[in-house]
Design an enzyme around this catalytic site. Structure first.
Site, mmCIF file in Angstrom:
data_model
loop_
_atom_site.group_PDB
_atom_site.id
_atom_site.type_symbol
_atom_site.label_atom_id
_atom_site.label_comp_id
_atom_site.label_asym_id
_atom_site.label_seq_id
_atom_site.Cartn_x
_atom_site.Cartn_y
_atom_site.Cartn_z
ATOM 1 N N LYS A 18 0.825 -1.211 0.000
ATOM 2 C CA LYS A 18 0.000 0.000 0.000
ATOM 3 C C LYS A 18 0.860 1.263 0.000
ATOM 4 O O LYS A 18 0.468 2.294 -0.540
ATOM 5 C CB LYS A 18 -0.950 -0.020 1.189
ATOM 6 N N GLU A 76 -2.798 7.146 8.055
ATOM 7 C CA GLU A 76 -3.606 8.030 7.227
ATOM 8 C C GLU A 76 -4.536 8.846 8.118
ATOM 9 O O GLU A 76 -4.907 8.402 9.213
ATOM 10 C CB GLU A 76 -4.471 7.244 6.241
ATOM 11 N N HIS A 131 -14.892 -3.801 7.571
ATOM 12 C CA HIS A 131 -14.148 -3.518 6.340
ATOM 13 C C HIS A 131 -14.350 -4.590 5.276
ATOM 14 O O HIS A 131 -13.625 -4.615 4.277
ATOM 15 C CB HIS A 131 -12.656 -3.326 6.624
ATOM 16 N N ARG A 172 -6.804 -7.804 -9.510
ATOM 17 C CA ARG A 172 -7.539 -9.045 -9.785
ATOM 18 C C ARG A 172 -8.987 -8.699 -10.090
ATOM 19 O O ARG A 172 -9.395 -7.541 -10.047
ATOM 20 C CB ARG A 172 -7.495 -9.962 -8.559
#
Length: 651
Positions: A125, A209, A244, A302
């Site tokens: 990430k 973040e 999530h 994907r």
């Protein structure tokens, strides 16, 4: 078939390195294109649906995914043995494993997807954020110091301003993520996130973040040609999530200003082109609800679980696109020819019990029958057994309509008529989600589930009572169509006897004592409240020791006895008061108490592991532990009584 045989990269046979509904879905496209398919399976999946659909099936190891579906040498050997030229990994398992992609490349196999380099770049990430910035794509404000220490992370959090989000550099699915609202909680959150990330992904690096507190989760389906060219298939909204994990997805995103849509599509194409990405991918964004600034979140290299909603509105088959690119064939459409029409919504049907904190469900399906007129992607069929070895997702139901409301209503009706009997599912929960005002009005965010069900989900009490009444009536109908003698679905609308009978019904939602009135006055009474049963219709299935009753998407697995029998200790009603039973088949990982130990309400008694989740069973009331019949490391079957809690008599 001829087209693929004469392609620059000829393909005759495709090995599908996956299981469940995605393996079945890939195989259907392969067969439509005239391609042969190879299934891989574990010992636990020898009778699975994807094994039956394939032309060839090869066992790659025991039940544990680490020894079968995730074992790269075994999968590569299966491809070579079967003569497959190409490998499609679907999603999950090895689909985003750069080492697997590289192993396919080194073995001379065509990997149906991006290069190992692209998978590795987007698998981090932190690297993905750097690439996005280089492409001019806005990212969530944050700090991506590789292997940064606590002091650096603390300084970054202070500069960003609380609340912040700690995120694992590798992996996903909510693992290694922690929300932090104050400096005092930062160190513990970082340590916890690092431990979980290290255990889950073998990489304990994290970054920070700024937390977007009321977000929408938006994403764009892209397809790159590997030379810098890219197509988009518009956007999806995936904001309805639990831990999530997405629950409901739709396309196009509702209530989205056209200016924001253009930003999403432009950013997604910039990133895809910058990478010279090849194949299907999804660029994910997060945006404050009501805002106009979508931020890049990550890219999934994907096919996504939710790709069917894009296929429905764009009229394409993304698996066909993947196979054509892998074979070196031209894509069938240009960007100008991709024009979205109508609306599509998808729900994920899982083997879970939403009323019990989404505890996984197990069992064998007595019937699986999809509703007419809707797309039903399933990895199970009548007779399929669901165990505890793999992910709980069973199937997906997808609706399409000329507009969102039409698609929503069709999906609700489809869920009410969908028949999946024998294994607990989230079917009724999904209906309530789709019927919730915030979803109907398109005003939801990622906080939808906690806001809609603040105390957790449970079925409508009145509907549950009517269904229990119908089950009791059917169970004791002694006519020639006695449901206890049936092995198939049947319907009961009335009872020929006129009488009052008291019953005890024990099912997956609890135990209820009810009074059933039959004859000229058909009604069920619970706690003094009466319900008219004249027009209540349900469908019933007889299991080995359980009567399944289903109505409007709500299903109970019931044991029913006359109240007089229950009081006399005749036919058992199930558990005695204080019995602690296994809610599902699983592994006892830790017993916390000993015989004779005194416990309080809520005291942890034992821990079980099933379907990759850990469940703690607690004391239902104050008492003394007795009759412990399990031990650490023991596998126990559903409904097995593990111990009892005895109420101590007052002297």
């Amino acid at each position: 078939m001829t087209e693929f045989l004469t392609a620059p990269n000829p393909i005759r046979t495709v090995l599908v390195a996956n299981r469940g509904e995605i393996a079945c879905r890939i195989m259907r496209t392969c067969h439509r294109l005239g391609l042969r398919t190879v299934a891989i399976y574990s010992e636990a999946d020898s009778e699975a649906l994807h094994v039956k659909l394939a032309n060839i099936a090869i066992c790659v190891g025991p039940a544990a995914s680490s020894e079968s579906y995730l074992k790269i040498p075994a999968v590569i050997e299966a491809a070579k043995t079967s003569g497959a030229e190409a490998v499609h990994a679907g999603y999950g398992f090895l689909s985003e494993n750069a080492n697997f992609v590289k192993a396919c490349e080194e073995a001379g196999l065509i990997f149906v997807g991006p290069s190992s380099h692209a998978v590795a770049e987007m698998g981090s990430k932190i690297k993905a954020r750097h690439i996005a910035k280089e492409a001019g794509v806005p990212t969530v404000p944050g700090f991506e110091g590789v292997n940064a220490g606590y002091d650096e992370l603390a300084k970054a959090a202070s500069e960003l301003g609380y609340p912040v989000m700690i995120k694992a550099n590798s992996g996903g699915g909510g693992r290694g993520m922690r929300q932090v609202t104050s400096p005092d909680a930062l160190k513990a959150a970082i340590n916890s996130a690092q431990q979980e990330a290290g255990a889950s992904f073998g990489d304990d690096s994290v970054f920070i973040e700024k937390l977007i507190e009321s977000p929408r989760h938006l994403e764009v389906q892209v397809f790159g040609d590997g030379r810098g060219g890219a197509l988009h298939f518009y956007e999806r909204d995936c904001s309805v999530q639990r831990n999530h994990q997405k629950v409901i997805e739709e396309a196009p995103a509702p209530n989205l200003p056209e200016a924001v849509r253009e930003k999403l599509l432009e950013s997604a194409l910039k990133l895809t082109s910058e990478m010279e990405y090849a194949g299907a991918g999804t660029v994910e964004f997060i945006m404050e609800a009501g805002g106009d600034s979508p931020y890049f979140l990550e890219m999934n290299t994907r096919l996504q679980v939710e790709h069917p909603v894009t296929e429905e509105i764009c009229g394409v088959d993304l698996v066909e696109f993947q196979l054509r690119l892998a074979a070196g064939l031209p894509l069938p459409l240009t960007q100008d020819q991709i024009v979205p029409k109508g609306h599509s919504i998808e729900v994920r049907i899982t083997a879970e019990r939403p009323e019990s904190g989404f505890m996984p469900g197990t069992g064998t399906f007595l019937e699986v029958n999809g509703p007419a007129g809707l797309r039903f992607e399933t990895g199970v069929a009548t007779g399929s057994t669901v165990g505890t070895n793999y992910d709980s997702m069973l199937a997906k139901l997808i609706s399409y309509g000329p507009d969102r409301e039409n698609a929503r209503r069709h999906l609700i009706d489809g869920l009410k008529s969908l028949s999946m009997i024998g294994v607990p599912t989230n079917q009724a929960f999904l209906i309530d989600c789709l019927e919730a005002k915030a979803f109907a009005d398109s005003t939801f965010t990622t906080g939808f589930l906690t806001e809609t069900f603040p105390d957790g989900w449970s079925p409508n009490a009145d509907e549950l009572t009517r269904l229990r009444g119908a089950a009791a009536r059917a169970s004791f109908d002694t006519g020639e169509d006695d449901p206890r003698q049936r092995r198939d679905g049947f319907r009961t609308i009335y009872n020929r006897r006129g009488a009052r009978t008291d019953f005890v019904v024990q099912d997956n939602f609890g135990t209820a004592e009810l009074t059933l009135w039959t004859g000229s006055c058909s009604a069920v009474e619970v706690d003094g409240k009466s319900f008219d049963m004249t027009d209540v219709e349900a469908t019933f299935f007889e299991g080995p020791d359980t009567l399944y009753a289903t109505r409007n998407g709500l299903t109970i697995a019931a044991n029913i006895v006359a109240a007089s029998d229950a009081k006399l200790g005749g036919v058992g009603t199930g558990l005695s008061e204080g019995d602690i039973a296994a809610g599902l088949t699983g592994l006892v990982t830790k017993v916390f108490v000993t015989e004779g130990e005194e416990v309080k309400t809520g005291t942890p008694l034992l821990e079980m592991e099933a379907m990759k989740l850990v469940h703690t069973l607690t004391a239902p009331f104050d008492g003394k532990v007795s009759n412990i019949s399990c031990a650490d490391g023991e596998t126990v079957q559903v409904k097995t009584i593990l111990m009892s809690i005895e109420i101590e008599e007052e002297e």
